[in-house]
Design a protein around this motif. Structure first.
Motif, PDB file in Angstrom:
ATOM      1  N   SER A  85       0.675  -1.334   0.098  1.00 25.28           N
ATOM      2  CA  SER A  85       0.205   0.015  -0.112  1.00 25.28           C
ATOM      3  C   SER A  85       0.711   1.391   0.183  1.00 25.28           C
ATOM      4  O   SER A  85       2.192   1.633   0.374  1.00 25.28           O
ATOM      5  N   SER A  86       0.512   2.034  -0.472  1.00 36.19           N
ATOM      6  CA  SER A  86       0.818   3.138  -0.673  1.00 36.19           C
ATOM      7  C   SER A  86       1.692   3.934   1.424  1.00 36.19           C
ATOM      8  O   SER A  86       2.627   4.220   1.635  1.00 36.19           O
ATOM      9  N   SER A  87       1.208   3.664   2.614  1.00 37.03           N
ATOM     10  CA  SER A  87       1.199   3.757   3.295  1.00 37.03           C
ATOM     11  C   SER A  87       2.744   2.748   3.950  1.00 37.03           C
ATOM     12  O   SER A  87       3.440   3.413   4.573  1.00 37.03           O
ATOM     13  N   ASP A  88       2.540   1.896   3.315  1.00 38.93           N
ATOM     14  CA  ASP A  88       3.666   0.563   4.021  1.00 38.93           C
ATOM     15  C   ASP A  88       4.407   1.531   2.911  1.00 38.93           C
ATOM     16  O   ASP A  88       6.056   1.191   3.135  1.00 38.93           O
ATOM     17  N   ILE A  89       4.408   1.624   1.423  1.00 34.97           N
ATOM     18  CA  ILE A  89       5.892   2.410   1.023  1.00 34.97           C
ATOM     19  C   ILE A  89       6.069   3.951   1.613  1.00 34.97           C
ATOM     20  O   ILE A  89       7.489   3.752   2.636  1.00 34.97           O
ATOM     21  N   ASP A  90       5.151   4.146   2.133  1.00 39.34           N
ATOM     22  CA  ASP A  90       5.836   5.772   2.522  1.00 39.34           C
ATOM     23  C   ASP A  90       6.449   5.328   4.350  1.00 39.34           C
ATOM     24  O   ASP A  90       7.229   6.613   4.508  1.00 39.34           O
ATOM     25  N   GLN A  91       5.885   4.421   4.450  1.00 40.76           N
ATOM     26  CA  GLN A  91       7.008   4.167   5.975  1.00 40.76           C
ATOM     27  C   GLN A  91       8.289   3.563   5.928  1.00 40.76           C
ATOM     28  O   GLN A  91       9.572   3.714   6.323  1.00 40.76           O
ATOM     29  N   THR A  92       8.674   2.659   5.119  1.00 38.33           N
ATOM     30  CA  THR A  92       9.605   2.296   4.356  1.00 38.33           C
ATOM     31  C   THR A  92      10.873   3.785   4.010  1.00 38.33           C
ATOM     32  O   THR A  92      11.696   3.629   3.955  1.00 38.33           O
ATOM     33  N   TYR A  93      10.116   4.258   3.350  1.00 35.68           N
ATOM     34  CA  TYR A  93      10.495   6.081   2.970  1.00 35.68           C
ATOM     35  C   TYR A  93      11.060   6.585   4.308  1.00 35.68           C
ATOM     36  O   TYR A  93      12.131   7.098   4.521  1.00 35.68           O
ATOM     37  N   ALA A  94       9.679   6.607   5.095  1.00 37.68           N
ATOM     38  CA  ALA A  94      10.612   7.704   6.527  1.00 37.68           C
ATOM     39  C   ALA A  94      11.472   6.814   6.823  1.00 37.68           C
ATOM     40  O   ALA A  94      11.996   7.079   8.205  1.00 37.68           O
ATOM     41  N   GLY A  95      11.698   5.539   6.976  1.00 30.49           N
ATOM     42  CA  GLY A  95      12.341   4.656   7.808  1.00 30.49           C
ATOM     43  C   GLY A  95      13.878   4.766   7.282  1.00 30.49           C
ATOM     44  O   GLY A  95      14.911   5.058   7.450  1.00 30.49           O
ATOM     45  N   MET A  96      13.616   5.219   5.989  1.00 26.44           N
ATOM     46  CA  MET A  96      14.931   5.348   5.482  1.00 26.44           C
ATOM     47  C   MET A  96      15.125   6.557   5.563  1.00 26.44           C
ATOM     48  O   MET A  96      17.740   7.506   6.144  1.00 26.44           O
ATOM     49  N   ALA A  97      14.343   8.009   5.860  1.00 29.84           N
ATOM     50  CA  ALA A  97      15.088   8.954   5.939  1.00 29.84           C
ATOM     51  C   ALA A  97      15.798   8.905   7.346  1.00 29.84           C
ATOM     52  O   ALA A  97      16.741   9.548   7.948  1.00 29.84           O
ATOM     53  N   GLN A  98      15.292   8.293   8.472  1.00 30.89           N
ATOM     54  CA  GLN A  98      15.711   8.407   9.929  1.00 30.89           C
ATOM     55  C   GLN A  98      16.446   7.377   9.506  1.00 30.89           C
ATOM     56  O   GLN A  98      16.918   8.207  10.718  1.00 30.89           O
ATOM     57  N   ARG A  99      16.732   6.803   8.554  1.00 29.37           N
ATOM     58  CA  ARG A  99      18.350   6.379   9.109  1.00 29.37           C
ATOM     59  C   ARG A  99      19.661   6.925   8.669  1.00 29.37           C
ATOM     60  O   ARG A  99      20.985   6.780   9.019  1.00 29.37           O
ATOM     61  N   MET A 100      18.918   7.901   7.660  1.00 27.26           N
ATOM     62  CA  MET A 100      20.085   8.679   7.283  1.00 27.26           C
ATOM     63  C   MET A 100      19.922  10.340   9.068  1.00 27.26           C
ATOM     64  O   MET A 100      20.158  11.393   8.392  1.00 27.26           O
ATOM     65  N   ARG A 101      19.152   9.652   9.623  1.00 21.70           N
ATOM     66  CA  ARG A 101      19.187  11.482  10.660  1.00 21.70           C
ATOM     67  C   ARG A 101      18.332  12.614   9.862  1.00 21.70           C
ATOM     68  O   ARG A 101      19.469  13.910   9.948  1.00 21.70           O
ATOM     69  N   LEU A 102      17.342  11.838   9.021  1.00 22.96           N
ATOM     70  CA  LEU A 102      16.162  12.671   8.155  1.00 22.96           C
ATOM     71  C   LEU A 102      15.362  12.855   8.202  1.00 22.96           C
ATOM     72  O   LEU A 102      14.301  11.681   8.437  1.00 22.96           O
ATOM     73  N   THR A 103      13.781  13.565   8.796  1.00 21.00           N
ATOM     74  CA  THR A 103      12.439  13.670   8.724  1.00 21.00           C
ATOM     75  C   THR A 103      12.313  13.103   7.416  1.00 21.00           C
ATOM     76  O   THR A 103      13.063  13.779   5.944  1.00 21.00           O
ATOM     77  N   ALA A 104      11.505  12.594   6.643  1.00 20.79           N
ATOM     78  CA  ALA A 104      10.563  12.433   5.469  1.00 20.79           C
ATOM     79  C   ALA A 104      10.883  13.494   4.674  1.00 20.79           C
ATOM     80  O   ALA A 104      10.925  13.406   3.156  1.00 20.79           O
ATOM     81  N   ASP A 105       9.931  14.476   5.050  1.00 16.01           N
ATOM     82  CA  ASP A 105      10.052  16.312   4.606  1.00 16.01           C
ATOM     83  C   ASP A 105      12.026  16.163   4.108  1.00 16.01           C
ATOM     84  O   ASP A 105      12.104  16.731   2.830  1.00 16.01           O
ATOM     85  N   GLN A 106      12.797  15.670   4.940  1.00 15.26           N
ATOM     86  CA  GLN A 106      13.877  16.585   5.048  1.00 15.26           C
ATOM     87  C   GLN A 106      14.643  15.826   3.567  1.00 15.26           C
ATOM     88  O   GLN A 106      15.722  16.120   2.192  1.00 15.26           O
ATOM     89  N   LEU A 107      14.376  14.109   2.882  1.00 17.91           N
ATOM     90  CA  LEU A 107      14.403  13.393   2.457  1.00 17.91           C
ATOM     91  C   LEU A 107      14.204  13.806   1.355  1.00 17.91           C
ATOM     92  O   LEU A 107      15.174  14.245  -0.033  1.00 17.91           O
ATOM     93  N   THR A 108      13.031  14.689   1.378  1.00 16.29           N
ATOM     94  CA  THR A 108      12.416  14.994   0.197  1.00 16.29           C
ATOM     95  C   THR A 108      12.832  16.244  -0.145  1.00 16.29           C
ATOM     96  O   THR A 108      13.411  16.880  -1.244  1.00 16.29           O
ATOM     97  N   GLN A 109      13.335  16.766   0.295  1.00 16.74           N
ATOM     98  CA  GLN A 109      13.651  18.572   0.077  1.00 16.74           C
ATOM     99  C   GLN A 109      15.147  17.987  -0.598  1.00 16.74           C
ATOM    100  O   GLN A 109      16.020  18.479  -1.238  1.00 16.74           O
ATOM    101  N   VAL A 110      16.303  17.025  -0.017  1.00 14.81           N
ATOM    102  CA  VAL A 110      17.651  16.411  -0.501  1.00 14.81           C
ATOM    103  C   VAL A 110      17.644  16.124  -1.974  1.00 14.81           C
ATOM    104  O   VAL A 110      18.192  16.278  -2.933  1.00 14.81           O
ATOM    105  N   LEU A 111      16.723  15.826  -2.287  1.00  7.25           N
ATOM    106  CA  LEU A 111      15.814  15.083  -3.717  1.00  7.25           C
ATOM    107  C   LEU A 111      16.218  16.106  -4.806  1.00  7.25           C
ATOM    108  O   LEU A 111      16.504  15.537  -5.629  1.00  7.25           O
ATOM    109  N   GLU A 112      14.786  16.829  -4.142  1.00 12.40           N
ATOM    110  CA  GLU A 112      14.692  17.942  -4.724  1.00 12.40           C
ATOM    111  C   GLU A 112      15.428  18.463  -5.557  1.00 12.40           C
ATOM    112  O   GLU A 112      16.077  18.544  -6.406  1.00 12.40           O
ATOM    113  N   LYS A 113      16.322  18.593  -4.318  1.00 12.89           N
ATOM    114  CA  LYS A 113      17.470  19.871  -4.753  1.00 12.89           C
ATOM    115  C   LYS A 113      18.290  19.086  -5.717  1.00 12.89           C
ATOM    116  O   LYS A 113      19.475  19.709  -6.176  1.00 12.89           O
TER     117      LYS A 113
END
Length: 147
Positions: A85-113
């Motif tokens: 589901s979308s929430s499963d993917i969101d959870q994985t995305y947030a988990g990746m961000a957390q392992r990078m010591r970022l929030t999901a929003d911060q990861l999004t910003q890094v990608l977009e930059k």
């Protein structure tokens, strides 16, 4: 007053001509995989993501092959009822961000930059999630380790 109208009219015509002449960024389909398109934009995005994560520039064909593999994995997984589901993917995305010591929003910003749409990473994650589930399900019995 007539010169003002004429200037306004000329400016409008010039703006219309500039806008009309500018090519729209069309999604050119490069490959169709089981009825699913892979576009030039998909290839560009994945190339950027791969470069961002590996610091190596993949060839265009390597990127196309990777995208084809992912489409096949997702199609095969759906056949076996594996569809995160979308929430499963969101959870994985947030988990990746957390392992990078970022929030999901911060990861999004890094990608977009870096010019990478977050959906590009999410698509890659989805393919890995479904493939992992399929392999675990298929080989569960042979992967069990006894004492």
């Amino acid at each position: 007053m007539p010169s003002l109208r004429l200037s306004t009219l000329l400016a409008a015509i010039l703006l219309a001509a500039i806008g009309y002449g500018a090519p729209a960024r069309a999604q050119t389909i490069v490959v169709m995989v089981n009825g699913e398109p892979i576009t030039n934009m998909d290839i560009e995005q994945r190339s950027k993501l791969t470069f961002m994560t590996t610091h190596k520039q993949p060839t265009r064909q390597e990127v196309i092959d990777e995208l084809i593999d992912e489409k096949v994995k997702i199609k095969e997984a759906k056949r076996f009822g594996v569809d995160p589901s979308s929430s499963d993917i969101d959870q994985t995305y947030a988990g990746m961000a957390q392992r990078m010591r970022l929030t999901a929003d911060q990861l999004t910003q890094v990608l977009e930059k870096q010019g990478v749409r977050p959906d590009t990473l999410r698509s890659r994650m989805k393919a890995e999630m479904v493939w992992t589930s399929l392999v675990r399900g298929r080989y569960k019995e042979s992967l069990q380790i006894g004492e």
